[in-house]
Motif scaffolding. Sequence first.
Motif, PDB file in Angstrom:
ATOM      1  N   THR A 202      74.428  25.680  10.199  1.00  0.00           N
ATOM      2  CA  THR A 202      74.301  25.279  11.611  1.00  0.00           C
ATOM      3  C   THR A 202      73.531  23.949  11.684  1.00  0.00           C
ATOM      4  O   THR A 202      72.794  23.600  10.762  1.00  0.00           O
TER       5      THR A 202
ATOM      6  N   SER B 172      69.618  24.245  11.105  1.00  0.00           N
ATOM      7  CA  SER B 172      69.024  24.287   9.753  1.00  0.00           C
ATOM      8  C   SER B 172      69.221  22.955   9.055  1.00  0.00           C
ATOM      9  O   SER B 172      68.358  22.505   8.298  1.00  0.00           O
ATOM     10  N   LEU B 173      70.348  22.283   9.310  1.00  0.00           N
ATOM     11  CA  LEU B 173      70.560  20.989   8.646  1.00  0.00           C
ATOM     12  C   LEU B 173      69.562  19.955   9.156  1.00  0.00           C
ATOM     13  O   LEU B 173      68.999  19.183   8.387  1.00  0.00           O
TER      14      LEU B 173
ATOM     15  N   VAL C 148      66.597  20.179  10.138  1.00  0.00           N
ATOM     16  CA  VAL C 148      65.227  20.257   9.610  1.00  0.00           C
ATOM     17  C   VAL C 148      65.225  20.013   8.108  1.00  0.00           C
ATOM     18  O   VAL C 148      64.259  19.459   7.565  1.00  0.00           O
ATOM     19  N   SER C 149      66.323  20.368   7.408  1.00  0.00           N
ATOM     20  CA  SER C 149      66.303  20.221   5.939  1.00  0.00           C
ATOM     21  C   SER C 149      66.597  18.788   5.511  1.00  0.00           C
ATOM     22  O   SER C 149      65.981  18.273   4.572  1.00  0.00           O
TER      23      SER C 149
ATOM     24  N   VAL D 139      64.024  23.638  -0.462  1.00  0.00           N
ATOM     25  CA  VAL D 139      64.981  23.340   0.628  1.00  0.00           C
ATOM     26  C   VAL D 139      66.398  23.605   0.137  1.00  0.00           C
ATOM     27  O   VAL D 139      67.223  24.211   0.839  1.00  0.00           O
TER      28      VAL D 139
ATOM     29  N   PHE E 297      69.802  30.969   7.315  1.00  0.00           N
ATOM     30  CA  PHE E 297      68.905  30.006   6.668  1.00  0.00           C
ATOM     31  C   PHE E 297      67.758  30.793   6.037  1.00  0.00           C
ATOM     32  O   PHE E 297      67.139  31.639   6.692  1.00  0.00           O
TER      33      PHE E 297
END
Lengths: 93, 97, 475, 83, 299
Positions: free
Chosen positions: C2, C5-6, C8-9, E246, E259
């Motif tokens: 989603t 999550s991308l 923040v990573s 990560v 996640f």
Amino acid sequence: MTTDLVYHVAGAGLTGLALWRLATCRDALRRIMALNVLAIGIAMVLLASGFDAATGRTDPVPQAFALTGIVVLVSVTAALLALAERIGGRSND
Amino acid sequence: MSAALFGLGLVLMSLGIVFLFVAALGLWRLPDLLSRLHVLTKADTAGLALVALGAACVSGSLAALLPLLLCVVLVAISGATIGHLVARSVTRRETAP
Amino acid sequence: MTEASLIVSLPLLAAVVTAASARVARPVGLIATAANAALAILLARRVLAEGAQVTHLGGWEAPLGIAFETDGLAAVMILMAAIVGVAVAVQASDDRTPRSATDPGAFWPLWLATLGAMNALFLSADLFNLYVTFEILGLAAVGLTALTGTRRALRAAFDYLSAGLAGSLLLLLGVALAYAAAGQVDLSVVPALTESAQGRISLALIFAGLAVKAALFPLHFWMPAAHSSAAPVASALLSALVVKAAIYVALRLSLDGGIGAEPLRVAMAAAGAGAMLWGSWHALRADRLKLLVAHSTVAQVGLISLALGVAPGAADSTLWHAAVLLMLSHAFAKAAMFLAVGRIAEELGHDRISGLNREELRPGAAEFAFAVAAVSLIGLPPTAGFVGKWVLIEGLIDRDAWIWVALVFAGTVLSAAYLSRVVSRCLRGGPHVAPGARRPQWRAGDVAALGLAVSALLLGLGSALPFALLEITVT
Amino acid sequence: MILEVLPFLSLLATLASLPRLLLGPGAADRIVAAQLAGTGAVATLILLGAATATPPLYDVALVFAALAAVTGLAFVALSGRAR
Amino acid sequence: MIAFDIVLTLGLLACAAMALTLRDRTASIAAFVVAGLLIALSWVRLAAPDVALAEAAIGAGVTGALFLRSARRIGPITGGPVGGMSASIAAALGAGGLSAALFWAFAGTSGPVPYPPLVAANLEASGVTNPVTAVLLNFRAWDTLLEIAVLAVALALVVMLGPAPVVPRALGELVLPFARIVVPLAILVAGHLLWQGATAPGGAFQAGAVLAGGMLALVLAGIGPAGERIVRGALLLGLAGLAVFVGAALAAEGLTGRFLGYPAGAEKAWIIAIEASLTLSIAATLCLLFTGPVRRPHQ
């Protein structure tokens, strides 16, 4: 007078000691040490309120908070000390 | 059998604590640094060995023996070495011109 | 994967890559900032289309695990950070910006860590998680402040980090007391906190920690030195984005009913008013351009926290929307202003306000961007600042809060005063400029500053989009 | 019961090294006092482990011992001004 | 046992007061280290052995060494306290009042405690039996990931600031056998802590800090691996921890759609793998935070 009350006193004492030192000292290294004592005092108060005197066990979630607090504290202390060394330790804020 | 072991452990631990008190007292009363160093290394080696041995007897489980043994070895070595290094740095500073 | 999550990573991964090798830092930094902007737009579109979502990290429900709340407010703030970030990255990538004495490639990892921390902060719905994101933000911001390596910047960075650490320890103390009083630390516990005495003290501690981090009036002493001695690229990020994180958390807590305690609201509004007056007074007397803009940040933070203080939480929705719009317009305008100041200082070689109009240099794009940003900061139509102040004053008049209306007007007049000091000196022409004066040629910094200033203008015209986004909240 | 008093005594012995740390004229005296306090803390932990019959405390004591060694070395190597 | 706690608290407060008031640098740092040990003891008494391990390894060990390094360069304390005697008394009263209010606020609470039953209920599904490791590496893994990010940013900051390298005093020839025994033991203890972290007190942070302690012993003994390539490798290793975590989080989302949601059945393997990489990266980071980058010292 169960165990967690004693350590509430200890945590509050450490916090008060650190706040007093922060208010009355100018030397960079002692300010950093006072901030360390303040962080430890807060962790102690946190864990003391997570301690269940009946079972003698402590709630694992505040333990995780205290662990995270210790690691964050050592990184910020290392950064502060590196800065203090670069400005020669005389922070006249 | 375990009562005797428990008693033995108790005696050993008390002896260890006596060593610690002697070291603390020595640290306070003895006049100069070198004699204090002497008494510190005694507490490190003998005092802690007794305490660890007593604890092993009282707990009675062999699994606990390994960490205790490592503890004794580490503290004995670090006590002796740090004592030597401190003495060395003090004497070198005094004898240096 | 989603978008949440991308988003923040990706910045954290890019920060690691740029920290590992300085050679590849600039391209990777630019690509990561652009990708982050794309992800922010996708996130906003998804929120507009499907409404707010709550994603539980690791699949664990709220009290035990941590949840991401992607609602309208979070999407707007992430968009703000992304757009300001793109402009600042464009100026930072202009390799002729002076090499910092410490480490050339150091800007990129610190900027990407700041971006990652801010995205995590805007999405997080857990008090202790907010504390950890604040630590990353604090450390990265100190790195940005110390980037120039001058003794003054290092001293300001030291004061900034020790004040930041004291602020986050206050915040941690508040979180610990919230745990002691309510037993859990996710945001759903905030309404329960307002009932018990311990809960109110914990909220007061949390707000005090946030006030230190947002440089709100009585606790702002560390900020002007830090923001004025940092590199212009860094102070643009510090003033426009990093300060906003603390105000956003204060808004998020007040939306969850956290600011229900009456004395806390009045204290925040009063501190806001004090900040407006104090910041404007020092901006009027500042002799250096960067110091003036830094003090104007203190004043604008005051205006925004005044709007927060008088808005009684989610019930009266128009007022907190005004606060968010003021935040947006301040972010764009202040970043544009600092980038413009950076360019002006580069061209003139100094940033003394008195020396602005006696040079044989025609005003270039940077002065124009500064003027447009000043218009938005003062809040003249059609900028977003005007729309924000209009909605704020309308709400205040509805509730007959005449004192606050007067204060907002006073703040506006003062900001007009100290900004016109600079703008009047910038618009040189005719007799003031020698015949052979050259016009500074265009550089990436001008494009970035002008882009941001124009976007502050366009935001005013298109303010329907942020308002539509803000309607969407987690039900 | 009787085992509970032992860690208490060992703690007293550990704290007994503090006056020397406070007054010790030279840096070396303070290093010695810190070293004795470290050993006392290890002993207290071992006795606590024995008294409350919790083996994990022996691992904590082991880490104390390892870190006392490193800290002692740091004090000897780094105390005083860089010449 | 209450007498033990009371005496420990008094000793703790006395030690902290000494650390903050003694004007001699070595004395105040020695008092700070002893206070760290006593604080680790109080964590043990508060039934938090994991925190005691971390405090002893990171709080007393690494932080003490950091302070010593900086004190060695900055030199003695100059200048008196900020205000005069009266200001100090006023500050003492204010701080005393604040800590009394704090004690009342915290001691008075008997609020609900929902976490322990929740952790106990989900412990089985978390893949590890040590509740603290379950919280750190599974339930609230996002906190831990951000905390590793804090370490990485601090590392980038210290490398950027570049404090001049530390020069320990020459310690003579007895240091070599000492280091030859302490360093392998530290590595053994670190491995032991890492492996048992899933079932008993231990884990990545404690193991990483003990490993860093071992490396510090090498550096202090003057036989530490110096040289540009070694430091560069340590920097990459220090930053790699965050990248691995990560990456694992995103891979977990790829596999399970959540996640940081480890695939069912393989949680323990994932947690141990993440913890092992964290241990190495934390050890490298803490070492570099002490030695700083090996570069020409700044003007």
